[in-house]
Design an enzyme around this catalytic site. Structure first.
Site, mmCIF file in Angstrom:
data_model
loop_
_atom_site.group_PDB
_atom_site.id
_atom_site.type_symbol
_atom_site.label_atom_id
_atom_site.label_comp_id
_atom_site.label_asym_id
_atom_site.label_seq_id
_atom_site.Cartn_x
_atom_site.Cartn_y
_atom_site.Cartn_z
ATOM 1 N N ARG A 25 0.820 -1.219 0.000
ATOM 2 C CA ARG A 25 0.000 0.000 0.000
ATOM 3 C C ARG A 25 0.849 1.262 0.000
ATOM 4 O O ARG A 25 0.478 2.273 0.577
ATOM 5 C CB ARG A 25 -0.978 0.013 1.177
ATOM 6 N N ARG A 29 -3.427 6.624 0.716
ATOM 7 C CA ARG A 29 -3.972 7.805 1.393
ATOM 8 C C ARG A 29 -2.988 8.528 2.307
ATOM 9 O O ARG A 29 -3.253 9.660 2.711
ATOM 10 C CB ARG A 29 -5.215 7.406 2.194
ATOM 11 N N ARG A 38 -7.146 11.829 -5.636
ATOM 12 C CA ARG A 38 -8.387 11.101 -5.312
ATOM 13 C C ARG A 38 -9.577 12.042 -5.214
ATOM 14 O O ARG A 38 -10.711 11.677 -5.569
ATOM 15 C CB ARG A 38 -8.193 10.335 -3.996
ATOM 16 N N ASP A 75 -7.000 -3.280 -7.734
ATOM 17 C CA ASP A 75 -7.682 -3.902 -6.601
ATOM 18 C C ASP A 75 -7.988 -5.350 -6.936
ATOM 19 O O ASP A 75 -8.306 -5.681 -8.090
ATOM 20 C CB ASP A 75 -8.979 -3.164 -6.271
ATOM 21 N N TYR A 152 -15.072 -12.433 -0.425
ATOM 22 C CA TYR A 152 -15.801 -11.209 -0.775
ATOM 23 C C TYR A 152 -16.979 -11.515 -1.704
ATOM 24 O O TYR A 152 -18.031 -10.879 -1.610
ATOM 25 C CB TYR A 152 -14.858 -10.205 -1.442
#
Length: 347
Positions: A25, A29, A38, A75, A152
């Site tokens: 990652r 962010r 973003r 992703d 998921y």
């Protein structure tokens, strides 16, 4: 397939001092430039599915920290979306796929005919990124391991344990659940082959939710699909570095090292360093495993944590990384110090 002469790739053959360095990652962010970009797009999928934007995000941490490897911004859930499920990323909650797949009959909504064309933006982003990276920097492609992706796909709007519905599907209808794993194994192989063709130098598989599986289920639902994926990739690309990150798998990580064709095990923060050194590193490259919260805290705890990892693992085939992904609140200055500490380490 002949591997280019890049530090990250050389580490798979021998110990390198200082070791190559990248962080899970690393594009995200915690970076102000990511947050700025973003804010200009409507949703996360738009960022992933617009090649120029995905390339920009992929390159942001390379420009700032000069990591030895970039990992393509994408992703793991783009694959089930390409297969026919509706994917939603909602603020403050886990991503959702609909309809939830909980029976063999539910699998009728999945369609393999055109799924690779739906993933073309990521493949385009890989090709563009590779063309813009320096010759010294490696590019990593990735996918979710079939068990984790299945958790998921079966979850739907359930708010409980991420793994609950996948486990229940497996226990209630093993034949139907095996069919789902077979679909994911087959499509993941094809997707990863396309990533390599597009320019990925290495591949990482993410197995996020296999940590509490009984060994028999672990073997059937995690180890078996991963072994099939790596065997197929190895047949086509004998020298391809294939990394696996399996969070919470503990002692069962050794099975990946002894019963699959992976090249490296990326260990989580809870994996004991002496055990990883003695049981995994003689067999595979080890990657890891600083606690992301230690990176967030910084200071003396971070310094000693880095030194401890280097002391135990830098004598063998090793890539420095975290034991999970960077936390959004992590100060950029802490990442800068980590890079300085790792690259300046002396045994």
């Amino acid at each position: 397939m002949t591997l280019p002469d890049r530090p990250f790739l050389r580490a798979f053959g021998d110990s390198i001092t200082p070791p190559p360095l990248w962080l899970m990652r690393q594009a995200g962010r915690y970076l102000p430039e990511y947050r700025k970009l973003r804010s200009k797009v409507s949703n996360f999928q738009e960022l992933c599915n617009t090649p120029d934007l995905a390339v920009e995000v992929t390159l942001q941490p390379i420009k700032r920290f000069d990591f030895d490897a970039a990992i393509i911004f994408s992703d793991i859930l783009l694959l089930p979306s390409a297969l026919g499920q509706d994917l939603r990323f909602e603020n403050g909650s886990a991503p959702r796929l609909a309809p939830a797949l909980r029976t063999n009959e539910d699998l009728a909504c999945l369609h393999e005919d055109n799924y690779l064309s739906c993933l073309a933006p990521t493949l385009d982003a890989i090709a563009i990124t590779r063309s813009r990276l320096s010759k010294e920097t490696s590019l990593i492609g990735f996918a979710g391991a079939p068990w984790t992706v299945a958790t998921y796909m079966t979850r739907g709007d359930s708010t409980g344990d991420t793994r609950a519905e996948a486990k229940l599907f497996h226990y209630r209808d093993k034949k139907g659940f095996d069919r789902l794993l077979d679909i994911l194994t087959r499509t993941t192989i094809a997707y990863l082959e396309k990533q390599v063709e597009a320019g990925a130098d290495a591949i990482q598989l993410f197995e996020s939710w296999a940590g509490d599986l009984p060994e028999s289920v672990f073997r059937e639902c995690s180890l078996k699909p991963i072994a099939a994926i790596t065997k197929s990739l190895r047949k086509k690309y004998p020298a391809l570095p294939i990394l696996l990150f399996s969070k919470g798998s503990g002692l069962l990580q050794k099975l990946y090292a002894t019963e699959t064709d992976i090249s490296a095990i990326s260990i989580d923060a809870a994996t004991p360093l002496p055990w990883a050194r003695d049981e995994l590193q003689p067999r595979k490259l080890v990657q890891g495993n600083l606690d992301p919260y230690v990176l967030l805290a910084g200071g003396a705890q971070m310094e000693s944590g880095i030194d401890d990892i280097m002391k135990h693992l830098s004598g063998g085939r090793f890539v420095f990384n975290l034991g999970h992904g960077i936390l959004p609140a992590t100060p950029v200055e802490h990442v800068e110090r980590l890079v300085e500490r790792v690259r300046g380490y002396k045994p």
